[in-house]
Scaffold this motif. Structure first.
Motif, PDB file in Angstrom:
ATOM      1  N   THR A  46       0.793  -1.088   0.115  1.00 28.84           N
ATOM      2  CA  THR A  46      -0.134  -0.016  -0.181  1.00 28.84           C
ATOM      3  C   THR A  46       0.873   1.226  -0.014  1.00 28.84           C
ATOM      4  O   THR A  46       2.216   1.029  -0.295  1.00 28.84           O
ATOM      5  N   ASP A  47       0.235   2.484   0.484  1.00 28.36           N
ATOM      6  CA  ASP A  47       1.023   3.688   0.389  1.00 28.36           C
ATOM      7  C   ASP A  47       2.271   3.245   1.536  1.00 28.36           C
ATOM      8  O   ASP A  47       1.954   3.230   2.610  1.00 28.36           O
ATOM      9  N   PRO A  48       3.627   3.427   0.865  1.00 30.93           N
ATOM     10  CA  PRO A  48       4.384   3.062   2.148  1.00 30.93           C
ATOM     11  C   PRO A  48       4.598   4.202   3.185  1.00 30.93           C
ATOM     12  O   PRO A  48       5.002   3.814   4.344  1.00 30.93           O
ATOM     13  N   ALA A  49       3.916   5.306   3.068  1.00 30.29           N
ATOM     14  CA  ALA A  49       4.109   6.353   4.083  1.00 30.29           C
ATOM     15  C   ALA A  49       3.126   5.919   5.330  1.00 30.29           C
ATOM     16  O   ALA A  49       3.057   6.551   6.214  1.00 30.29           O
ATOM     17  N   ARG A  50       2.007   5.062   4.631  1.00 30.17           N
ATOM     18  CA  ARG A  50       1.215   4.622   5.790  1.00 30.17           C
ATOM     19  C   ARG A  50       1.530   3.377   6.595  1.00 30.17           C
ATOM     20  O   ARG A  50       1.297   2.212   6.323  1.00 30.17           O
ATOM     21  N   VAL A  51       2.512   3.440   7.769  1.00 31.84           N
ATOM     22  CA  VAL A  51       2.984   2.398   8.519  1.00 31.84           C
ATOM     23  C   VAL A  51       2.259   1.871   9.407  1.00 31.84           C
ATOM     24  O   VAL A  51       2.117   0.525   9.541  1.00 31.84           O
ATOM     25  N   GLU A  83      -2.293   8.421   1.184  1.00 35.88           N
ATOM     26  CA  GLU A  83      -2.480   9.301  -0.075  1.00 35.88           C
ATOM     27  C   GLU A  83      -2.623   8.082  -1.177  1.00 35.88           C
ATOM     28  O   GLU A  83      -1.825   7.633  -1.698  1.00 35.88           O
ATOM     29  N   PRO A  84      -3.833   7.900  -1.671  1.00 36.57           N
ATOM     30  CA  PRO A  84      -4.465   6.887  -2.574  1.00 36.57           C
ATOM     31  C   PRO A  84      -3.643   6.951  -3.710  1.00 36.57           C
ATOM     32  O   PRO A  84      -3.159   5.960  -4.607  1.00 36.57           O
ATOM     33  N   ASP A  85      -3.231   8.396  -4.264  1.00 37.67           N
ATOM     34  CA  ASP A  85      -2.385   8.286  -5.378  1.00 37.67           C
ATOM     35  C   ASP A  85      -0.832   7.639  -5.277  1.00 37.67           C
ATOM     36  O   ASP A  85      -0.180   7.423  -6.381  1.00 37.67           O
ATOM     37  N   ASN A  86      -0.534   7.547  -4.073  1.00 32.98           N
ATOM     38  CA  ASN A  86       0.804   6.727  -4.020  1.00 32.98           C
ATOM     39  C   ASN A  86       0.892   5.213  -3.658  1.00 32.98           C
ATOM     40  O   ASN A  86       1.589   4.478  -3.076  1.00 32.98           O
ATOM     41  N   CYS A  87      -0.747   4.728  -3.940  1.00 34.09           N
ATOM     42  CA  CYS A  87      -1.121   3.452  -3.671  1.00 34.09           C
ATOM     43  C   CYS A  87      -1.405   2.439  -4.845  1.00 34.09           C
ATOM     44  O   CYS A  87      -2.269   2.800  -5.284  1.00 34.09           O
ATOM     45  N   PRO A  88      -0.844   1.218  -4.995  1.00 30.28           N
ATOM     46  CA  PRO A  88      -1.374   0.297  -6.000  1.00 30.28           C
ATOM     47  C   PRO A  88      -2.616   0.053  -6.014  1.00 30.28           C
ATOM     48  O   PRO A  88      -3.542  -0.149  -6.889  1.00 30.28           O
ATOM     49  N   VAL A  89      -3.155  -0.166  -4.538  1.00 37.43           N
ATOM     50  CA  VAL A  89      -4.717  -0.555  -4.371  1.00 37.43           C
ATOM     51  C   VAL A  89      -5.452   0.320  -5.131  1.00 37.43           C
ATOM     52  O   VAL A  89      -6.498  -0.003  -5.571  1.00 37.43           O
ATOM     53  N   TRP A  90      -5.033   1.677  -4.964  1.00 39.62           N
ATOM     54  CA  TRP A  90      -6.060   2.582  -5.400  1.00 39.62           C
ATOM     55  C   TRP A  90      -6.391   2.484  -7.155  1.00 39.62           C
ATOM     56  O   TRP A  90      -7.536   2.512  -7.576  1.00 39.62           O
ATOM     57  N   GLN A  91      -5.274   2.233  -7.650  1.00 35.61           N
ATOM     58  CA  GLN A  91      -5.358   1.909  -9.210  1.00 35.61           C
ATOM     59  C   GLN A  91      -6.222   0.805  -9.444  1.00 35.61           C
ATOM     60  O   GLN A  91      -7.022   0.918 -10.285  1.00 35.61           O
ATOM     61  N   TRP A  98     -15.263   6.995  -0.845  1.00 39.43           N
ATOM     62  CA  TRP A  98     -15.018   6.590   0.575  1.00 39.43           C
ATOM     63  C   TRP A  98     -13.660   6.264   0.748  1.00 39.43           C
ATOM     64  O   TRP A  98     -12.995   6.606   1.689  1.00 39.43           O
ATOM     65  N   VAL A  99     -12.977   5.520  -0.385  1.00 39.31           N
ATOM     66  CA  VAL A  99     -11.585   5.346  -0.143  1.00 39.31           C
ATOM     67  C   VAL A  99     -10.723   6.630   0.030  1.00 39.31           C
ATOM     68  O   VAL A  99     -10.002   6.783   0.982  1.00 39.31           O
ATOM     69  N   GLN A 100     -10.957   7.481  -0.977  1.00 40.37           N
ATOM     70  CA  GLN A 100     -10.227   8.708  -0.791  1.00 40.37           C
ATOM     71  C   GLN A 100     -10.231   9.460   0.503  1.00 40.37           C
ATOM     72  O   GLN A 100      -9.191   9.896   1.114  1.00 40.37           O
ATOM     73  N   GLY A 144     -11.510   8.145   3.408  1.00 40.89           N
ATOM     74  CA  GLY A 144     -10.945   7.210   4.716  1.00 40.89           C
ATOM     75  C   GLY A 144      -9.435   7.138   4.353  1.00 40.89           C
ATOM     76  O   GLY A 144      -9.078   7.039   5.679  1.00 40.89           O
ATOM     77  N   CYS A 145      -9.006   7.013   3.424  1.00 43.38           N
ATOM     78  CA  CYS A 145      -7.337   6.678   3.443  1.00 43.38           C
ATOM     79  C   CYS A 145      -6.904   8.305   3.959  1.00 43.38           C
ATOM     80  O   CYS A 145      -5.858   8.236   4.723  1.00 43.38           O
ATOM     81  N   ARG A 146      -7.331   9.174   3.484  1.00 45.16           N
ATOM     82  CA  ARG A 146      -6.626  10.275   3.976  1.00 45.16           C
ATOM     83  C   ARG A 146      -6.902  10.823   5.345  1.00 45.16           C
ATOM     84  O   ARG A 146      -5.854  11.767   5.763  1.00 45.16           O
ATOM     85  N   GLY A 155      -9.270   7.185   8.382  1.00 47.80           N
ATOM     86  CA  GLY A 155     -10.559   6.731   8.752  1.00 47.80           C
ATOM     87  C   GLY A 155     -10.959   5.158   8.784  1.00 47.80           C
ATOM     88  O   GLY A 155     -11.731   4.371   9.157  1.00 47.80           O
ATOM     89  N   ILE A 156     -10.171   4.548   7.595  1.00 53.37           N
ATOM     90  CA  ILE A 156     -10.346   3.415   7.429  1.00 53.37           C
ATOM     91  C   ILE A 156      -8.830   2.474   7.197  1.00 53.37           C
ATOM     92  O   ILE A 156      -7.890   3.176   7.046  1.00 53.37           O
ATOM     93  N   GLY A 157      -8.998   1.362   7.394  1.00 57.53           N
ATOM     94  CA  GLY A 157      -7.539   0.505   7.384  1.00 57.53           C
ATOM     95  C   GLY A 157      -7.364  -0.031   5.891  1.00 57.53           C
ATOM     96  O   GLY A 157      -8.552   0.181   5.249  1.00 57.53           O
ATOM     97  N   CYS A 158      -6.291  -0.392   5.842  1.00 61.20           N
ATOM     98  CA  CYS A 158      -5.924  -0.990   4.344  1.00 61.20           C
ATOM     99  C   CYS A 158      -6.530  -2.122   3.934  1.00 61.20           C
ATOM    100  O   CYS A 158      -6.879  -2.262   2.824  1.00 61.20           O
ATOM    101  N   ASP A 181      -9.743  -2.833   5.153  1.00 63.98           N
ATOM    102  CA  ASP A 181     -11.017  -2.522   4.971  1.00 63.98           C
ATOM    103  C   ASP A 181     -11.035  -1.851   3.224  1.00 63.98           C
ATOM    104  O   ASP A 181     -11.803  -2.344   2.442  1.00 63.98           O
ATOM    105  N   CYS A 182     -10.014  -1.347   2.817  1.00 63.51           N
ATOM    106  CA  CYS A 182     -10.028  -0.552   1.738  1.00 63.51           C
ATOM    107  C   CYS A 182     -10.030  -1.696   0.475  1.00 63.51           C
ATOM    108  O   CYS A 182     -10.484  -1.566  -0.428  1.00 63.51           O
ATOM    109  N   LYS A 183      -9.223  -2.799   0.916  1.00 61.84           N
ATOM    110  CA  LYS A 183      -9.008  -3.591  -0.118  1.00 61.84           C
ATOM    111  C   LYS A 183     -10.251  -4.774  -0.353  1.00 61.84           C
ATOM    112  O   LYS A 183     -10.248  -5.074  -1.345  1.00 61.84           O
TER     113      LYS A 183
END
Ligand code: SF4
Length: 400
Positions: free
Chosen positions: A292-297, A304-312, A325-327, A329-331, A334-337, A339-341
């Motif tokens: 996922t976004d490497p910054a979201r440890v 940031e969805p734009d830095n995450c392959p799941v968003w693609q 909801w992803v945009q 919740g991610c920023r 509010g949601i975990g990865c 959940d997002c997947k």
């Protein structure tokens, strides 16, 4: 004139992945409702790079055809066949090779590209140099008017057009051609004949594409013209002679970039694929482990969805509400990865369900696949033989 046939083929690489589905197969399924389609297993092409290890080709070809059927290619609508079972491809390839300047082959852009890409393989072979010509033979033998390709493949189609033009120019002039054209023009009737000549002049003097299309339409309207006269008049229009091989056109397909599990383009060579009929447990496992976004440890870190392959993948599989909801919740963390997947997992499984269902009868009874391929081989061969009859005649090879 020939029906607007569509031809497309794939090298047998074994099980196909979702990148093939979104990039090629969805398009084939659509095209089969719009045109007479021929889809073939390019097993001889596989040999151009796999000549040292040909044994996997048969199994890979069968798996691939099952994937085509699973994706919705319908053998009652499209002809599904195997290239090597229609040996006329090889005959046309050989005959075309006699008139193909070596420089044309060396100039095909992918020739050097592929050699560089596959540098671990010795590709300084006669077969590899000639593969664009084999491709041209594959297309020309069915007088295919349309070949679905991406932008990068357009030079191959242009190459096939040049080959057809050269062939028609060299061998399309039957004895007494000019006289036969004059006779055929008379059959159009005075008014249409005048219009035909006008359009021909427009095309030949100014290269006016609209004029040649109008002239072809005019010929289509004259039902009493024989096939041979129609061919002569088409050849006369283009200044070639009799049209024996049809110049194909590229049917440009919008590049559908299917992201893989790492965000790069989905490709077997990157090891980032999900196959068309992969089982649900494996799909779920792969998606849950996806980076996922490497910054979201931590869960509490905003991402940031734009830095995450799941968003693609959300962009392929999710609707607008889910994406919002992803945009959000991610920023806001509010949601975990995981959940997002989940919607992506659900979307892929939903897409695959009918494919698995369609494939099952062929897996249960492999004879069904054999029958489809055998039937397609026969139908393709019938069309190929028609072209070869004219090709042999044009070359004077029909003497016995
Ligand atoms: S919440 Fe979704 S988009 Fe954001 S980093 Fe996690 S997986 Fe990627």
């Amino acid at each position: 004139m020939y029906a607007e046939r569509v031809l497309s083929g794939m090298r047998p690489t074994g099980n196909l992945h979702l990148g093939h589905y979104h990039g090629v197969l969805k398009n084939w399924v659509r095209l089969q409702y719009e045109y007479p389609c021929l889809f073939f297993v390019a097993d001889w092409h596989a040999l151009t790079t796999q000549y040292d290890d040909p044994h996997g080709i048969v199994g890979a070809a069968r798996d691939m055809v099952i994937d085509w059927l699973a994706a919705g290619v319908d053998p009652r609508r499209a002809i599904i066949f195997v290239q090597s079972k229609v040996p006329e491809h090889a005959e046309l390839h050989l005959l075309l090779s006699m008139m193909t300047p070596l420089g044309w082959l060396e100039r095909v852009p992918t020739y050097k590209d592929q050699q560089e890409k596959l540098e671990h393989k010795d590709l300084s072979t006669y077969g590899f140099l000639g593969y664009p010509l084999l491709q041209a033979a594959d297309i020309l033998i069915y007088r295919a008017a349309k070949v679905p390709v991406g932008e990068d493949q357009v030079p191959h189609i242009e190459f096939s057009r040049e080959i057809a033009r050269r062939f028609n120019h060299l061998y399309g002039r039957e004895p007494g051609f000019a006289e036969k054209v004059r006779e055929a023009v008379k059959k159009l009737g005075a008014k249409r004949a005048r219009r035909y000549e006008e359009l021909r002049t427009h095309y030949q003097e100014r290269g006016d594409q609209a004029a040649i299309e109008a002239a072809r339409r005019l010929l289509d309207e004259v039902h009493e013209l024989s096939h041979a006269d129609r061919e002569r008049l088409c050849g006369h229009l283009e200044g070639t002679g009799k049209m024996i091989l049809v110049e194909p056109g590229a049917l440009l397909t919008a590049a559908a970039r299917m992201p893989g599990l790492d965000g790069q383009k989905m490709s077997k060579s990157y090891g980032n694929t999900i196959t068309l009929r992969e089982d649900a447990a494996s799909v779920t496992h792969k998606l849950r482990r996806m980076p996922t976004d490497p910054a979201r440890v931590r869960r509490s870190d905003a991402g940031e969805p734009d830095n995450c392959p799941v968003w693609q993948l959300h962009q392929v599989y999710s609707d607008e509400d889910c994406r919002a909801w992803v945009q959000q919740g991610c920023r806001s963390a509010g949601i975990g990865c995981l959940d997002c997947k989940q919607p992506v997992i659900d979307g892929i499984l939903r897409e695959q369900a009918p494919m698995r269902e369609r494939a099952q009868p062929y897996l249960d009874d492999p004879r069904l696949v054999n029958e489809i391929i055998a039937d397609g081989n026969g139908r393709a061969r019938h069309l190929a033989r028609e072209t070869m009859r004219d090709v042999r005649q044009a070359l004077g090879l029909d003497y016995i």
